[in-house]
Write an enzyme that holds these catalytic residues in place. Structure first.
Site, short mmCIF file in Angstrom:
data_model
loop_
_atom_site.label_atom_id
_atom_site.label_comp_id
_atom_site.label_asym_id
_atom_site.label_seq_id
_atom_site.Cartn_x
_atom_site.Cartn_y
_atom_site.Cartn_z
N CYS A 178 43.52 5.46 45.88
CA CYS A 178 44.96 5.22 45.73
C CYS A 178 45.66 6.54 45.51
O CYS A 178 45.43 7.21 44.50
CB CYS A 178 45.24 4.28 44.58
SG CYS A 178 47.02 4.01 44.38
N SER A 195 46.69 7.21 50.35
CA SER A 195 45.50 7.02 51.19
C SER A 195 45.91 6.68 52.61
O SER A 195 45.23 7.05 53.57
CB SER A 195 44.59 5.94 50.61
OG SER A 195 45.29 4.71 50.45
#
Length: 333
Positions: free
Chosen positions: A82, A250
């Site tokens: 993340c 990401s």
């Protein structure tokens, strides 16, 4: 601690004393899900959280070379990477070091996808949030110009990129939707339909780790090309219908990997990415790798609250709840 990065929340929970077990971070991820998932639900779901809540659970790193280890959480489970939470954790670790009388601007974060390097650049204004830059694990294009027959949309072409998690990536016009003029809910529904079909009919294999071999979400973009210095917008659908308010770190890494594979960008080219909040991350190819690239992503995170969550034994929602699809779900079978 509650923070946000580009409008996307992250609730940081220190689980050092929880006793999450495992020799590797992926083993700890499994143990957290097996033995302590009720705590994830309590922190992420209503009434203490909400359908689009996000969390970062800090655990002791498995290697002394790492400064911290993290398990990423959301409304339906656990992420492998993340970016927005990494930016928030970068500032959090930097500020924690300052409280302890240390000036540390580089950190290595142990994430389920692998180690991530973080660098902090303080702002010239001491009251401003620092810029947090991270270099993620190797990002790569899994497939280019793949296609699927999607009910209601016909044959749809897409790419699959990996930036710590796998995403189906495509400009919204391939779904017959104008990115900037289509109501957000229609973009969300189309992305969800694509993810559901791909999860049901395709496999997504990471070359090294089975635990990373799944489709995390879909990214709808405003264009099929990235260009240095030109702002690009995207909508990220992940997990079980969560919508990232940030540009998705990401996902930015995955988009950069796909664009690099297509020859659209070169190392050092910097591109601003905006998500649903309109706030931006800066993304660039730090360097090429054997199978793809190392992506560099930067942004700023902000503090929102410091709180203590209370779980009363008699609370019917001690471990949270999700809204039913229909009121009939409350009726006995």
């Amino acid at each position: 601690m509650d923070m946000h990065t580009a409008g996307e929340p992250v609730r940081i929970f220190d689980a050092a004393g929880l006793g999450v077990q495992g020799a590797t971070i992926l083993q700890k991820r499994r143990d957290m899900g097996d033995r302590f998932d009720h705590l994830r639900r309590a922190m992420m779901l209503e009434p203490r959280g909400h359908a689009d809540m996000y969390g970062a659970i800090l655990t002791p790193p498995g290697d002394p070379a790492y400064d911290a280890a993290v398990l990423f959480t959301h409304n339906s489970g656990y992420s492998t990477m993340c970016g927005h939470a990494t930016v928030a954790l970068g500032r959090f670790l930097y500020d924690q070091a300052r409280v302890q009388g240390r000036t540390q601007t580089r950190f290595t974060l142990e994430c389920p996808c692998g180690p991530v390097a973080i660098e902090i650049t303080p702002d010239t204004d001491p009251a401003a949030a620092p810029v947090v830059r991270f270099e993620s694990v190797e990002s790569f294009a899994l497939t280019l110009d793949d296609g699927i027959d999607l009910q209601g949309f016909g044959q749809v072409q897409f790419d699959v990129g990996y930036g710590g998690a796998f995403y189906a990536i495509l400009p919204s016009y391939r779904l017959g939707l104008d990115f900037h003029q289509t109501p957000l809910i229609q973009l969300v529904e189309a992305a969800g339909k694509l993810v559901a079909e791909l999860r049901a009919t395709r496999s997504f294999r990471h070359p090294e780790e089975p635990d990373l071999s799944f489709l995390y979400g879909a990214i709808l973009t405003d264009s099929d090309r990235l260009a240095p210095g030109r702002l690009t917008h995207n909508l990220c659908w992940f997990g079980e219908a969560q919508i990232d308010r940030s540009p998705t770190g990401s996902g930015v890494s995955a988009r950069l990997a796909v664009a690099h594979a297509r020859g659209q960008i070169a190392p050092g080219d910097s591109i601003p990415f905006a998500g649903a909040s309109g706030q931006t991350f800066e993304g660039a190819v730090a360097r090429p790798t054997e199978h793809g690239i190392t992506a560099a992503v930067s942004g700023r995170a902000y503090y929102m609250a410091r709180s203590e969550l209370i779980l009363e034994a008699q609370d019917p929602f001690i471990h949270g709840f999700t809204l039913p699809a229909r009121f009939g779900d409350f009726l006995p079978a």
